[in-house]
Design an enzyme around this catalytic site. Sequence first.
Site, PDB file in Angstrom:
ATOM      1  CG  ASP A  38       0.626  36.123  -8.799  1.00 23.24           C
ATOM      2  OD1 ASP A  38       0.826  36.586 -10.014  1.00 23.24           O
ATOM      3  OD2 ASP A  38       1.822  35.715  -8.388  1.00 23.24           O
ATOM      4  CG  HIS A  89      19.466  41.621  -2.547  1.00 24.94           C
ATOM      5  ND1 HIS A  89      19.341  42.275  -3.591  1.00 24.94           N
ATOM      6  CD2 HIS A  89      18.668  40.560  -2.557  1.00 24.94           C
ATOM      7  CE1 HIS A  89      18.395  41.521  -4.416  1.00 24.94           C
ATOM      8  NE2 HIS A  89      18.269  40.500  -3.962  1.00 24.94           N
ATOM      9  NE  ARG A  99      16.248  40.884  -8.619  1.00 22.88           N
ATOM     10  CZ  ARG A  99      16.594  39.669  -7.602  1.00 22.88           C
ATOM     11  NH1 ARG A  99      16.256  39.856  -6.679  1.00 22.88           N
ATOM     12  NH2 ARG A  99      16.946  38.765  -8.132  1.00 22.88           N
ATOM     13  N   GLY A 159      17.253  35.659   1.104  1.00 18.81           N
ATOM     14  CA  GLY A 159      17.411  34.165   0.660  1.00 18.81           C
ATOM     15  C   GLY A 159      18.512  33.488   1.254  1.00 18.81           C
ATOM     16  CB  ALA A 160      21.592  34.615   1.957  1.00 19.94           C
ATOM     17  CD  GLU A 220      20.607  45.326  -4.200  1.00 14.07           C
ATOM     18  OE1 GLU A 220      20.972  44.276  -4.483  1.00 14.07           O
ATOM     19  OE2 GLU A 220      19.285  45.265  -3.951  1.00 14.07           O
ATOM     20  CG  ASP A 241      16.917  41.501   1.638  1.00 12.91           C
ATOM     21  OD1 ASP A 241      17.938  41.932   2.492  1.00 12.91           O
ATOM     22  OD2 ASP A 241      16.989  40.725   1.052  1.00 12.91           O
TER      23      ASP A 241
END
Length: 333
Positions: free
Chosen positions: A175, A281, A233, A284-285, A262, A257
Amino acid sequence: MPVRTVLVTGAKLHEEAARMLKDNGVETVYSEDNIDSRDIAMLARRHQVEGIIVRQGVIDETVIAASDKLIVLSRHGVGVDLIDLEAATRRGIPVLKATGANASSAAEHTIGLIYALIKDFFGLDRSVRQGLWPKQGFIGRDIVGVKLGLVGYGAIGAKVAHTAKTLGMEVEIYDPSAQVSEGFSQVGSLDELLAGNEIISLHCPLTTSNRHMLNADTIWRMPRGAFLINTARGGLVEEDALIAALQAGHLGGAALDSFAQEPPPENHPLWQLPNVILTPHIAGAGRSGIKAMAVTSVRNTLDAFAGRPLRREVLANPAVVSRQPSAPQITYE
């Protein structure tokens, strides 16, 4: 005080977030799921909304220009690749993210996918369901000592890194914009990360410069038998190149994911690959993530309405210059 109106694109907000809007005198309009930009713009124009909380849909310049009263775009999540940041900036509209809100849920999902790939849970499950019993001679792999390479060290990447280290994995991070915590190895290039790790997991935003960062060239720099995980993404991965590497046996498997389109088209070649794990996707849910994203997106919206200082880490377009008298002053805490 005049009533403000917020448009929420897609599914309804968590009840606590919806109550926050109501308690602050904000009227909420919901769109249908899987709505296109033209219909979002029509709703924004009809209701002359002052805020849009973005759960689904592409927010292009047509949407941004639809309401003369629009003050803020607030993302129910952290990815802003479907929002035209340049158009928002030209109109002086801040685009705010729910930074860190779903980090724990997404990190847990990633760790679960790592386990599923390393332990071959899905392959073993299929074998047993088909009447086989591959116990004789089976030697499983251990998590301890696995080399994990992370692209991105934001809120999610950092949680994955710390959890993986606790589980005994060796973690390397790429990063260029972050300084990693002590105890982790930070490499200077994507090539170095790809070549040196058994699992690569993506935790970075999608930008014009990193689209298809995993492609027909870079994927083949990964060790033979390596795994790829993408909970970020879909545009980060060139799907045709990934499929080719999986079919050729160069990659041992993948867990995805997010996808280029989509939902993906019917009869997508990925469906036929037994060494791929697919989720819709929803990394994070988790319950905590959904609530936190909703509450944070509403709080960001209310901050913008009130003209309160906007935190640096939530502002996706820091170059924004307000051109509307009703828009909040952009400052940093």
